[in-house]
Design an enzyme around this catalytic site. Sequence first.
Site, mmCIF file in Angstrom:
data_model
loop_
_atom_site.group_PDB
_atom_site.id
_atom_site.type_symbol
_atom_site.label_atom_id
_atom_site.label_comp_id
_atom_site.label_asym_id
_atom_site.label_seq_id
_atom_site.Cartn_x
_atom_site.Cartn_y
_atom_site.Cartn_z
ATOM 1 N NE ARG A 112 -1.817 -68.676 -80.052
ATOM 2 C CZ ARG A 112 -0.375 -68.252 -79.932
ATOM 3 N NH1 ARG A 112 0.238 -68.433 -81.106
ATOM 4 N NH2 ARG A 112 -0.077 -67.202 -79.285
ATOM 5 C CB THR A 116 -0.501 -77.806 -77.861
ATOM 6 O OG1 THR A 116 -1.768 -77.209 -78.083
ATOM 7 C CG2 THR A 116 -0.790 -78.673 -76.626
ATOM 8 C CG ASP A 208 -7.170 -58.424 -81.543
ATOM 9 O OD1 ASP A 208 -8.502 -58.582 -81.890
ATOM 10 O OD2 ASP A 208 -6.638 -59.397 -80.908
ATOM 11 C CG ASP A 211 -9.232 -56.435 -78.863
ATOM 12 O OD1 ASP A 211 -9.954 -57.079 -78.293
ATOM 13 O OD2 ASP A 211 -7.761 -56.817 -78.440
HETATM 14 N N1 URA Z 1 -5.585 -61.748 -85.526
HETATM 15 C C1 URA Z 1 -5.893 -60.289 -85.583
HETATM 16 O O1 URA Z 1 -6.803 -59.714 -85.316
HETATM 17 N N2 URA Z 1 -4.625 -59.508 -86.239
HETATM 18 C C2 URA Z 1 -3.535 -60.015 -86.527
HETATM 19 O O2 URA Z 1 -2.736 -59.213 -86.872
HETATM 20 C C3 URA Z 1 -3.488 -61.446 -86.544
HETATM 21 C C4 URA Z 1 -4.425 -62.158 -86.163
#
Ligand code: URA
Length: 217
Positions: A112, A116, A208, A211
């Site tokens: 990302r 922008t 995440d 992670d």
């Molecule tokens: N990506 C992720 O890993 N978790 C989220 O909650 C949103 C995007």
Amino acid sequence: MSVAEAKKAGVVIEVKHPLVQHKVAYLRDKDTPTVHFRKLVNEVTLLLTYEATKDMPTEDVEVETPLELGRFPRISGKKVAVCPILRAGVGMLDGVLSLISSARVGFIGMYRDEETLQPVEYYSKLPADVADRDVILLDPMLATGNSTAAAVETVKRAGATSVRLIAIIAAPEGIERIHRDHPDVQIVVAAIDRGLNERGYIVPGLGDAGDRLYGTK
Ligand code: URA
């Protein structure tokens, strides 16, 4: 189209099977360690793949059993290209391949742009014949839908005409986004959560996914 309407039309399938729900509850648990998280992502993906492929066409072929000759259904039609979106989607790959071992694999990398806020593709390697295949995109978390929509565009630009997405958890915002830009793309998910928080995370979600899969936090 609202999420409820998309579900009714069959373009969004939320898999309510108890095994799926049970495993997703463990994925959500912040105390589930990486080693279990990884295994659970594979198992949930396998179960979602079962659902995502339920309308694959079959044709009867002649088979000789040890006892007699008969005609029995086998999958016909297009072959599959499975395309994880880097990096978290890679954690789902084995789940699909354990059911569709002949699938070809493509990879799509997105990040990302912090100015922008738009997805930027930094890597794409698709099977040469992706246009002739049913594409299954993999991304565990369908959040805003920005990067997934961009990945759909990537495979469509390469000629794919049949695209579906397997995600583990989706936000309504992500579903609506994909459905608005790509109404032909079927979405199969284990859970549709409440929404997104101010940082773009799905709530209640699981955190995440990358992670948690790779232990990078
Ligand atoms: N990506 C992720 O890993 N978790 C989220 O909650 C949103 C995007």
